[in-house]
Design a protein around this motif. Sequence first.
Motif, mmCIF file in Angstrom:
data_model
loop_
_atom_site.group_PDB
_atom_site.id
_atom_site.type_symbol
_atom_site.label_atom_id
_atom_site.label_comp_id
_atom_site.label_asym_id
_atom_site.label_seq_id
_atom_site.Cartn_x
_atom_site.Cartn_y
_atom_site.Cartn_z
ATOM 1 N N UNK A 1 65.285 42.639 31.830
ATOM 2 C CA UNK A 1 64.937 42.377 33.151
ATOM 3 C C UNK A 1 63.573 43.272 33.500
ATOM 4 N N UNK A 2 63.404 44.400 32.835
ATOM 5 C CA UNK A 2 62.183 45.245 33.087
ATOM 6 C C UNK A 2 61.234 44.637 32.728
ATOM 7 N N UNK A 3 61.067 43.781 31.446
ATOM 8 C CA UNK A 3 60.044 43.223 30.935
ATOM 9 C C UNK A 3 59.440 42.004 32.074
ATOM 10 N N UNK A 4 60.395 41.700 32.970
ATOM 11 C CA UNK A 4 59.817 40.835 33.834
ATOM 12 C C UNK A 4 59.654 41.469 35.410
ATOM 13 N N UNK A 5 59.364 42.651 35.110
ATOM 14 C CA UNK A 5 58.996 43.429 36.607
ATOM 15 C C UNK A 5 59.936 43.480 37.552
ATOM 16 N N UNK A 6 61.356 43.486 37.185
ATOM 17 C CA UNK A 6 62.145 43.637 38.111
ATOM 18 C C UNK A 6 62.512 44.869 38.447
ATOM 19 N N UNK A 7 62.888 45.109 39.738
ATOM 20 C CA UNK A 7 62.860 46.259 40.345
ATOM 21 C C UNK A 7 63.824 47.076 39.721
ATOM 22 N N UNK A 8 63.477 48.499 39.290
ATOM 23 C CA UNK A 8 64.049 49.426 38.597
ATOM 24 C C UNK A 8 65.582 49.809 39.275
ATOM 25 N N UNK A 9 65.610 49.668 40.730
ATOM 26 C CA UNK A 9 66.614 49.895 41.490
ATOM 27 C C UNK A 9 67.533 49.130 41.345
ATOM 28 N N UNK A 10 67.156 47.690 41.275
ATOM 29 C CA UNK A 10 67.840 46.420 41.158
ATOM 30 C C UNK A 10 68.687 46.463 39.727
ATOM 31 N N UNK A 11 67.885 46.820 38.598
ATOM 32 C CA UNK A 11 68.210 46.831 37.401
ATOM 33 C C UNK A 11 69.542 47.579 37.569
ATOM 34 N N UNK A 12 69.484 48.964 37.854
ATOM 35 C CA UNK A 12 70.258 49.970 37.960
ATOM 36 C C UNK A 12 71.790 49.648 38.501
ATOM 37 N N UNK A 13 71.444 48.799 39.654
ATOM 38 C CA UNK A 13 72.681 48.487 40.358
ATOM 39 C C UNK A 13 73.416 47.293 39.585
ATOM 40 N N UNK A 14 72.681 46.465 38.669
ATOM 41 C CA UNK A 14 73.307 45.555 37.927
ATOM 42 C C UNK A 14 73.856 46.169 36.651
ATOM 43 N N UNK A 15 73.248 47.269 35.958
ATOM 44 C CA UNK A 15 73.931 48.110 34.874
ATOM 45 C C UNK A 15 75.211 48.781 35.587
ATOM 46 N N UNK A 16 75.255 49.193 36.670
ATOM 47 C CA UNK A 16 76.373 49.927 37.192
ATOM 48 C C UNK A 16 77.537 48.662 37.386
#
Length: 345
Positions: A1-16
Motif C-alpha cells: 500500500x505504501x507503493x501506492x502512496x496510501x497514507x502511513x496512518x491508514x496503513x498502520x490502522x489496517x496493520x493493527x
Amino acid sequence: MRKYNISPNLVSIIQNLYNKATSAVLHNGAFGDWFRTMTGVRQGCLLSPLLFNIFLERIMADALEDHEGSVSIGGRTITNLRFADDIDGLARGEKELASLVERLDVTSRAYGMEISTEKTKLMTNNNNIMSDIRVNGQALDCVSSFKYLGAIVSDEGSKKEVLARIAQTTAALTQLKPIWKDKNISLGSKVRLLRSLVISIFLYACESWTLTAEIQQRIQSLEMRCYRRLLGISYTQHITNMEIRQRISQAIGRHDDLLTIVKKRKLRWYGHITRSSGLAKTILQGTVQGGRKRGRQKKRWEDNIQEWTQLRLSETVRAAEDRERWRELVDRSSVVSQRPSGVMG
C-alpha cells in the motif's frame, strides 16, 4: 500500500487489524478452538475486497513490467482482462503467452500465491495450434470452451452458453413444480414467480450473446415450455402457442416475450457501452490485425445490432450516442421478435 502512496496512518490502522488476528469455526452454534490467522484477508470485512485488489494489482504490475507481448485492439494495448483473481491473459502467439504465464507464475510465487493448474485453461483462435504451456512443470489444458465469471466462453460462439442456460432454467422450472400445480395460486402470480425465480437464471449475461436463427428458436421454445408447464398443457393436446400466449396476456397484460427481452437488453447494453469511454467500448468498436476466413462467415455480435435496428454499424454508433433516440429505437416495433404460431413450442 505504501507503493501506492496510501497514507502511513491508514496503513498502520489496517496493520493493527491484522496483527495477532485469530479465527474460529462456528459449527452448530458453537465456536471451535481459536487459532492465529497468518495469511489471507478477514472474512466478511468490507475492506477485504479492496485490500485483495491492491495486492493483486501489485502482482500484475510486477509481472507485466517490461513485458512486450500483447494484443492491440483499436490502437489500445491489452495484455489481460481480470475481475478479482479471475485473470484472462491475452497474447498474439504461443511464445508470448508462455512468457506471460511464466511471469505471472514466478511473480505470484514471490508473493506467496500460486496459479491453479486445474482451473487454468488455454484457448486459441486456430484449432490447428496445440500449445504446450506449463505451470510448475504441469501442462495446461488446451480447450475449445471454458467458464469465465459464470458464463461459458466458446470458440463456437454463444450456442454452448445458451444451451447451458436453458438446462439450468429447465432444472429450476422443475424444482418449482409444486407451485405450478397449486390451484390456490393465480396464473398471474405464477407468471411473476416464473420471471423472477426462473427466467432470471436464463437472462444472466444475455447481453453478450450472439443470436443465430437456431438460438432464437431455442429461446422461443424455452419460453413456451415454461408457459405450458404453468398452464398444465402438454404438447399432445394440440393447443397452439398463440393461444397459450393469449392466456398469459390475459393474466398479466401486455408484455414482451422472452426473445424480445434478450434483444432489448443487448441493444440497451450496446447503447450504454457506446456512450461510455472505457475498455469495453474499445473492444466493441476497435479492430484487430488480420482478416476473416474465406467461405461462409460466422455471425458476429454486432451483426445482431445492425439486423435489429436496420442500420449500418456507423449509424448505430451515432444513434446510440443520443440516449433518447436510442431508447426509441430499442422500443420500436422492428425490434420486437416474431412470435411462433405453431403447435409445438
